[in-house]
Structures are given as structure tokens and as C-alpha cells.
Design a protein around this motif. Sequence first.
Motif, PDB file in Angstrom:
ATOM      1  N   ARG A 276      -5.796 -24.786  37.603  1.00  0.00           N
ATOM      2  CA  ARG A 276      -4.621 -24.354  36.845  1.00  0.00           C
ATOM      3  C   ARG A 276      -3.661 -25.506  36.626  1.00  0.00           C
ATOM      4  O   ARG A 276      -3.653 -26.493  37.369  1.00  0.00           O
ATOM      5  N   ASP A 616      -3.125 -16.533  30.406  1.00  0.00           N
ATOM      6  CA  ASP A 616      -3.656 -17.713  31.111  1.00  0.00           C
ATOM      7  C   ASP A 616      -4.441 -18.676  30.229  1.00  0.00           C
ATOM      8  O   ASP A 616      -5.016 -19.633  30.739  1.00  0.00           O
ATOM      9  N   LYS A 624      -0.909 -21.627  33.512  1.00  0.00           N
ATOM     10  CA  LYS A 624      -2.122 -21.180  32.821  1.00  0.00           C
ATOM     11  C   LYS A 624      -3.338 -21.951  33.326  1.00  0.00           C
ATOM     12  O   LYS A 624      -3.231 -22.972  34.013  1.00  0.00           O
TER      13      LYS A 624
END
Length: 706
Positions: A276, A616, A624
Motif C-alpha cells: 500500500r 483502494d 490505496k
Amino acid sequence: MMKRLALLPLALAAAFSAHAATTTKYLIISENQKQIGEQVVVREDDGLTKVRFIYKDNGRGPDLTEQFRLGADGTMTEYAVKGNSTFGAVVDEQFSRQGDRAQWKSTSEQGEKTISGPAAYLPLNGSFEVESIAIAALAKTPDAKLPLLPSGTLSQRELDRVEVTGAGGQKQTVRLLAQTGVGLSPSFYWATTADQPRLFGVIIPGFASMLEEGWQAAAPTLAARQKAAEQKMLTDAADKLQHPLTGLTVVRNARIFDSDKASVGQPSDIYVLRGRITAVLPAGSPVREADNTVDAAGRIVLPGLFDLHGHVDRWDGALNMAAGVTSVRDMGNDNKQLQAMLDETAAGKLLAPQVVPAGFLEGESPYSANMGFVIKDLKGAKEAIDWYAERGYPQLKIYNSFPKAILKETVAYAHSRGMRVSGHIPAGLRAQEALDAGYDEIQHINQVLLNFLVKPDTETRDLNRFVLPAEKVADLDFNSRPVKDFVAYLVKKQISIDPTLATFAFLKQRDGDMNEPYASVASHMPPDVARNFKVGTMKIDGDAQLKRYEKSYAKMVEFVGIMYKAGVPIVAGTDDIPGFTLHSELALLVKAGLTPAQALQVATRNGARYTRTSNDRGSITPGKLADIVLVDGDPTRNIEDVRKVSAVITRGYLIYPREIDAALGIAPFVGDAPQVVKTATPVAGIYGGGNNGARARIDASARKKD
């Protein structure tokens, strides 16, 4: 239909010869146990072999008649095939070899070559008996390799052996072979183990099997063994081509494409941890104890691209990754097969994009597509929707033969389970009626424009759904009230359109001409792959019809631009060769009137929006998923630069397209890739790979187009 197929062996025996030495019949059975075709091979005493190959699924399929002779080395000295291809194009191909001189001619090419020693001719259209010849010829070679004509080398290795039982209790041992050197992935065949081996069967997981008559009960065993063998090959590839990014990674000096504004921002540093994005800071900000540093060197960095019309299989992933496609919406598949792929991807055992599944729902008819759920009534439709909803499918796709009488109730039930609904337009309806029933999206530009071309009795489940738009859209007045009212309705309801323009370029491709979406990549492809880009798909008779089809297709592209400018949401999907076709789709959106930046926005922001994954994906934003594509050049100004993907980060891995290209025999689209520096240890990209290829004679276009 089945009665006629049952009579084929008698008709063939009479037509071929009264002195046929042996006859072998193979049955093609779909995943839901429906016979969809057959191959009958008659080997005559004088050395001539004749083959009848036919299958029909989803309203189309090839219909071929072959004959050939073999030389002492087991390769063909004479070959001829006639008939029609999957979408109706005329097939007429011949090959001959006398001594060291080989000649060939088809509707799309002709050539000749001097060659010594054994060599196998590779037809552009042919039956699976061609593979049977190759299996036997390769068995005679010392290294299991065989030169191909017009070019290339075919290789073969054994992966497995298993004893199977036939209908009469007879047993035999068959072996699984992997052939490489043709196409972009291996091809798998089951063969006999005799001194003179031949094809025993073909398993295409999730779609169909073709086995010798009487041995159909062996299909589940062979499918399971083949899946295990394929999985080992795929896991090995994933281990080699996915480079884990452990700890904190910083992508420095990146020019980020803002998918909301469709613009490129100032140079930035992107922080990635456990797959992420944790931060996006101005370029040059102090870096505190990063484990890996990737120098983007001022490259434009895109959010991972979306392909919103895929039919994924286990071998698609490499092509998608090399193209920067990190998310694919699957628009119809074998349900068990897709669930297994989702598990394998999550476990890191499969080099693949993240898949957003759309549940496939079809009705029973002679034209049915045989995947997903094929239902008879509303009860069956609701049970299928429940199955999909329980597994988190965000969307339902309805297909051609779905019963129109229960459409509205089915759509309402899917909505009640939280699913979007899209699809083809069921036969007997216009697009407007499907929208009135609650559709949220329509697949394919032909399905949109058929709205103005069909009557209640128009059959749209066969090739007519391609021929009718090719013939009639040329005369369609986009300024007419019905067309304007329809576009206004799409805008008002915010109905998204998945046009798959690149796929439908086949409508205006003549044999021998390069198919437009592949003109930019053909020179990078292995010769056998590029060769197929010039094979026509539709039956086009003469220049007048060609010009008409060209005009119709040009207006289809124009109509997508009209819809976009009016405010209709457009998404980017392929339904064709993974990866490269998505780039071609974006180029066609630019041709339709979008700017390159707007086309990229369609493939990023819109992709996330219409898969319900905007939380996301779709932008490079802290929190995200780190789906990051580093691109050489500037695709916001020249959309063709989107092909120049130098590196991809997704699911916590770093992937180099150059490595994938090398493994697939593709000439790379970029030069140097960005370097990775680990803590105190510089590490360069590893460019390795082998050469493999593939072809499935029940060709992918029959399953993936439309």
C-alpha cells in the motif's frame, strides 16, 4: 443438430473413400457436458489422411475439411484445408514440399522456402490433427525439437503419465505433453505412448475437452493432472518474475498522473509498504531508513491500468503485467476455474492482475455460451445470483439467450443483492428495453448500436450480431431523433458503456491486411504471432463490401466519441489478447475524440469507479493499493507511449516487463528499466527468461470476442 452430427461419420466414410484403413473420432464436450463439436480422422491405405473438424459454441465456430500426406520423416509433404473460420471468414490454404523446396499459400499470405531435414508446416487454420502429426514427428527427433515453416522451432517435453479407462473397460496409458515455440504460452496435449504416438485428447480447463470417442470419462482425471502440471510451471514463473519488495520502498522523482484531473503533477516521491501507498511527498524529501529505493528518474507514473472486459486464464497474467494492467474485470468464466485462480493469485502462486469477477448468467438455447450458470427459469436465475453474491461478485453479466420474460425480475433481484447488472442484449430485445429493465451497463459497441437495427424477430445469437452492424451502421444517422434520445437516456441514467473497439476492428479487416489494433506491436511479436494478425475474421466479398464495413466501423468509433462528449461513462475493455489490446483500446478512444489524458483517465479512474474499487485503486493516493506503472515517454501527449512500460509495482512485488518479454519471445518496448537500490546494496533488474509459446486450436477468439 445432434442428429446431423451423429450421421457425420457415415457421410464422411462415403465421401472420403470406400477403402479407408482406419477412422478415429474425437468428441468436443463443453464444461457442462454438452457436445459442441467433433473431429473425424480417416487414414486411407494410400497414405492420404482426411479430417473433418467442426464445433459450434455461442453461435459460432470453425468448420474445416483437411487432407494431407506425410513424408518418411513424419512431416507433411502435402496439405490442404478449406472451410470457414470461427467468425465466418473463408479458409483456403495449401502447402507442399518437394525435396528441399517448400511452398504455401492461403487467403492472407503466400511464400516459399528452401529447407533441409524435417520441418513441420504450421497452418493458419487447421484441426487438432496437425498437433497429432507434430507429436509423432517430434518423437522421432533426438532432442524433441522440430523446425517450423514458415519460421520458428517447436519443442516438446513430457510432464506426466496416467492410466485411463475407456467406456468398455479397456485401459491405456497416456502422457501429458507441453509444446512451446508457437504463440505466447505453452500448449498442452495428451498423447498415446505407442512407438508411433498420436493425439489422444485436449483439455482446455474451464471450457471444453476433446477426447477420442469412448474415453470421455477420463476428462476429469486428465483435467486434474493437467492443472497440477500447469500450476507448477506457473508457480515457477511467478517466483522468477515477481520480485518481492520487503520493508519500506520509496519510488523517487516520479511525475504522477492525477486520474481525477487527467493531468501530470510535479515530481514526487511515493512511499510503499506491504503493498500500500503510505505517503506521497515532494521529490527530494528526506528518506528515513527505506529498505528499497526505485529511481523513477522523472518518468511518468500511472495508477495501475484496468481492463474491464477480460476472460482470464492462468496464462494471461504475464501479458497483463507487462502492459501495466494490474486489475481485470472478468466478464465470464468457468466458476470453479475462476475461484481457483483468485486463490492462487492471492497466495502469490500466479503472476496475475487482481481480478474483479462479474457473474455470468445465460439461458438455455442451441446458441448458449457454456460457462457460468445456464438457467431455465427465475428460480434458477435467483439461485445463481445468490451463489455470486455470497462470493462477493460486485456485478452480474447477462448473455444472449437469457429469457427476456424474466429479465426485469432478475435484474431487480441482482440489485437487491447489491450487484450492478450489465451484459449483452437478450435476443428479441433492443438495448433500450434492457435499460428499461434495469441494466447499468452494456458490453460491446455492436450491442449498443443493434438498438437501432433489430426487430423483435431478429436473431442476434449467431453471426448476425456482427454482420448486421457491419452492414447497417454505415447508413445510421447519428443526428436522428431516436439516436439523440437514446444518448440522452444513457446520460440521464449514467449507463456505462464497455465498447471494446479494438476487438471489433475485425469487422473491417480483410485477409492479408494487418488488423489495426496490432499494427503497433506486430514487429515486437514472435513471427508466428505476428503472422496471425493478418488473418481476416469476417467473410468480406470484394472492395465494395470492405468499404462499407470500414465505414460502419469508423462510425462505431465515432459514436463512442459522441457518447463520451455527451457525458456517457465509458470504460476500457479488451475481450481479446490481454495487455496489448488495452493499449490499442485507449488509442481508439483517442481516435474517437478523447485526449490521451482522458483515455488514461478512462483506464484508471473509471476502471476503479465501475468495479466499485475506488476506495483502494484508480489513483496514486496514500492508503490505496500500490498499483504503480512507470512509463517511458509521455502517454498524456502521445497515447502510444503507454506501451513503454518499464516497471510495475503491484501486490508488493516489483515486475519488469523486459523480463516477461524475454520469456515470451517478445522484443521489448523499452530500453533500460529503473534500478532498485536496497539498503547499502545496489541491485539491478534481472533480465532473464526462456522461450515458450502456445496455441489452442479451439482458438481463444471463439471464447473471448463478444
